[in-house]
Design an enzyme around this catalytic site. Structure first.
Site, PDB file in Angstrom:
ATOM      1  N   LYS A 119      -7.800  -8.206  50.748  1.00 52.18           N
ATOM      2  CA  LYS A 119      -6.473  -8.806  50.921  1.00 52.18           C
ATOM      3  C   LYS A 119      -6.150  -9.791  49.811  1.00 52.18           C
ATOM      4  CE  LYS A 119      -5.433  -8.200  55.783  1.00 52.18           C
ATOM      5  NZ  LYS A 119      -5.071  -8.831  57.054  1.00 52.18           N
ATOM      6  N   LYS A 201      -6.575   6.988  57.332  1.00 49.48           N
ATOM      7  CA  LYS A 201      -6.201   6.736  58.728  1.00 49.48           C
ATOM      8  C   LYS A 201      -4.698   6.447  58.833  1.00 49.48           C
ATOM      9  CE  LYS A 201      -6.451   1.899  59.793  1.00 49.48           C
ATOM     10  NZ  LYS A 201      -6.822   0.823  60.644  1.00 49.48           N
ATOM     11  N   LYS A 204       0.229   1.537  60.135  1.00 49.10           N
ATOM     12  CA  LYS A 204       1.609   1.054  60.217  1.00 49.10           C
ATOM     13  C   LYS A 204       2.089   0.480  58.894  1.00 49.10           C
ATOM     14  CE  LYS A 204       0.143  -2.979  63.067  1.00 49.10           C
ATOM     15  NZ  LYS A 204      -1.130  -3.310  62.654  1.00 49.10           N
TER      16      LYS A 204
HETATM   17  P1  ATP Z   1      -2.603  -1.900  59.163  1.00 48.62           P
HETATM   18  O1  ATP Z   1      -2.156  -0.499  59.054  1.00 48.62           O
HETATM   19  O2  ATP Z   1      -1.509  -2.903  58.967  1.00 48.62           O
HETATM   20  O3  ATP Z   1      -3.872  -2.201  58.439  1.00 48.62           O
HETATM   21  P2  ATP Z   1      -3.514  -1.003  61.637  1.00 48.62           P
HETATM   22  O4  ATP Z   1      -2.437  -0.096  62.082  1.00 48.62           O
HETATM   23  O5  ATP Z   1      -4.748  -0.426  61.059  1.00 48.62           O
HETATM   24  O6  ATP Z   1      -2.959  -2.095  60.665  1.00 48.62           O
HETATM   25  P3  ATP Z   1      -4.743  -3.052  63.209  1.00 48.62           P
HETATM   26  O7  ATP Z   1      -3.865  -4.160  63.679  1.00 48.62           O
HETATM   27  O8  ATP Z   1      -5.707  -3.339  62.117  1.00 48.62           O
HETATM   28  O9  ATP Z   1      -3.822  -1.830  62.902  1.00 48.62           O
HETATM   29  O10 ATP Z   1      -5.561  -2.425  64.392  1.00 48.62           O
HETATM   30  C1  ATP Z   1      -5.303  -2.628  65.728  1.00 48.62           C
HETATM   31  C2  ATP Z   1      -6.198  -1.703  66.504  1.00 48.62           C
HETATM   32  O11 ATP Z   1      -5.741  -0.347  66.381  1.00 48.62           O
HETATM   33  C3  ATP Z   1      -7.652  -1.704  66.038  1.00 48.62           C
HETATM   34  O12 ATP Z   1      -8.488  -1.693  67.161  1.00 48.62           O
HETATM   35  C4  ATP Z   1      -7.788  -0.415  65.253  1.00 48.62           C
HETATM   36  O13 ATP Z   1      -9.086   0.109  65.294  1.00 48.62           O
HETATM   37  C5  ATP Z   1      -6.804   0.504  65.976  1.00 48.62           C
HETATM   38  N1  ATP Z   1      -6.265   1.515  65.061  1.00 48.62           N
HETATM   39  C6  ATP Z   1      -5.413   1.284  64.048  1.00 48.62           C
HETATM   40  N2  ATP Z   1      -5.106   2.413  63.405  1.00 48.62           N
HETATM   41  C7  ATP Z   1      -5.794   3.414  64.039  1.00 48.62           C
HETATM   42  C8  ATP Z   1      -5.904   4.828  63.848  1.00 48.62           C
HETATM   43  N3  ATP Z   1      -5.233   5.445  62.894  1.00 48.62           N
HETATM   44  N4  ATP Z   1      -6.672   5.529  64.687  1.00 48.62           N
HETATM   45  C9  ATP Z   1      -7.353   4.913  65.665  1.00 48.62           C
HETATM   46  N5  ATP Z   1      -7.305   3.600  65.893  1.00 48.62           N
HETATM   47  C10 ATP Z   1      -6.538   2.832  65.105  1.00 48.62           C
END
Ligand code: ATP
Ligand code: LTN
Length: 336
Positions: A119, A201, A204
């Site tokens: 970051k 993965k 968002k």
């Molecule tokens: P960013 O995309 O902004 O990095 P993110 O969508 O990965 O964020 P986080 O806030 O880091 O979301 O994660 C919240 C929860 O959602 C965590 O427990 C993470 O493991 C889960 N998660 C996020 N994206 C996925 C995915 N594509 N598949 C499964 N679990 C996910």
């Protein structure tokens, strides 16, 4: 929360940042499990708004996202009668304990965190102290509630390890302060990949909105995104190495319909990818429709929503105050 049963049930703590519209990945990979765990465990869930401001946010947009993320937790089925659900900044003990933990965390430990390194490259113009101390705030979140288990994705494992190190070290110095939390790997778990690049993965913060499905996307947008999903040229619905796009769609279809991969392969035998993508899109729309409806209803009554998050914060604060007061006394501060 039912306090009579809480003693015997294990405590689960998790939090999610209000940093954008939550995706199907967040839903299938995290939130669905949060909902499923509510009966078996004493669950505590927070909107990590203090973590979100470690990177620059637009105030009006952040405010909206905090409320929407809170409403979304309720809409997916987090039940405030069963679980504690609140907004992190509404429980002042998080920031207070974080300070004490900061004084018990080494510069070197925080400097080794891969998320901080990553970051600080991405936000090179704003490498603030909060970004650096992010893991000790996360440790405070967890340790305040004496959590036994913490469901986290792979990217947060290192932070949980650090939480365990801080807790163990302080337990050694101050004698029995904290429960040392374990990572929780859910029995059912889906890792949802991007619809545009199934080796990454679903996220968002993806620049291409066709890569992710937001939980609140309209059905027509969901259908369009699935129809455009990247697949392969083989035209056989089968789970196999090298078929990342199809594997991902099968994983999603399986997670929302409960069907096994064998059943899915049988269902689409002799059919093309067009039919399969349509079926996946429709199943996802069906799964998300009630969530969107409940979300819309919740957002129409802001006063009721406010009551829920205020009550959640009050209950959390009573719990958190006990740990904080114990810690303050043990480190030599005079308790309030
Ligand atoms: P960013 O995309 O902004 O990095 P993110 O969508 O990965 O964020 P986080 O806030 O880091 O979301 O994660 C919240 C929860 O959602 C965590 O427990 C993470 O493991 C889960 N998660 C996020 N994206 C996925 C995915 N594509 N598949 C499964 N679990 C996910
Ligand atoms: N850093 C986490 C969110 C988070 C969290 C926590 C998760 C904040 N505090 C405590 C588990 C326990 C994230 O960005 N996913």
């Amino acid at each position: 929360m039912d306090n009579n049963n809480t003693e015997r049930k294990k405590v689960i703590f998790s939090a999610i940042q209000p940093s954008g519209m939550l995706t199907l990945g967040n839903y299938l990979g995290a939130l669905k499990n949060w909902v499923a765990m509510q009966d078996e465990y004493n669950c505590i869930y927070a909107i990590a708004d203090l973590h979100a401001i470690t990177v620059r946010q637009e105030p009006a947009k952040l405010r909206k996202q905090i409320i929407e993320t809170f409403a979304l937790l309720l809409a997916v089925g987090i039940d405030p009668q069963k679980s504690l659900v609140f907004i992190q900044s509404h429980v002042p003990q998080h920031a207070e304990l974080a300070w004490i933990l900061n004084c018990n965390t080494q510069f070197g430990e925080l400097g080794r965190m891969t998320q901080f390194k990553e970051k600080s490259q991405r936000h090179a113009d704003n490498i603030n102290v909060g970004l650096f101390a992010y893991p000790s705030l996360m440790a405070a979140d967890i340790l305040l509630y004496q959590a036994d288990l913490v469901p986290v994705g792979a990217d947060q494992k290192q932070h949980l390890e650090l939480t365990r190190d801080i807790a163990t070290r302080m337990n050694g110095v101050y004698n029995n302060l904290f429960t040392v939390p374990e990572p929780y790997i859910p029995k059912i778990g889906a890792r949802v990949m991007s619809l545009q690049d199934p080796t990454k993965k679903m996220s968002k913060s993806d620049d291409n909105p066709n890569g992710y499905v937001a939980i609140l996307d309209k059905p027509e947008d969901i259908m369009r995104k699935f129809k455009r999903a990247v697949t392969d040229s083989e035209a056989v619905v089968k789970y196999a190495e090298g078929k990342d796009g199809i594997n991902n769609l099968m994983g999603i279809y399986s997670a929302v319909t409960g069907r096994s991969f064998d059943q899915i392969e049988a269902e689409f035998e002799g059919k093309g990818y067009g039919d399969f993508k349509t079926a996946v899109g429709e199943a996802v729309c069906e799964a998300l429709r009630p969530v969107r409806e409940r979300f819309d209803a919740l957002m129409k009554d802001k006063a009721a929503l406010e009551d829920i998050y205020r009550e959640g914060a009050q209950a959390a604060s009573r719990f958190a105050a006990r740990t904080l007061s114990k810690v303050q006394k043990k480190v030599g501060l005079i308790g309030r």
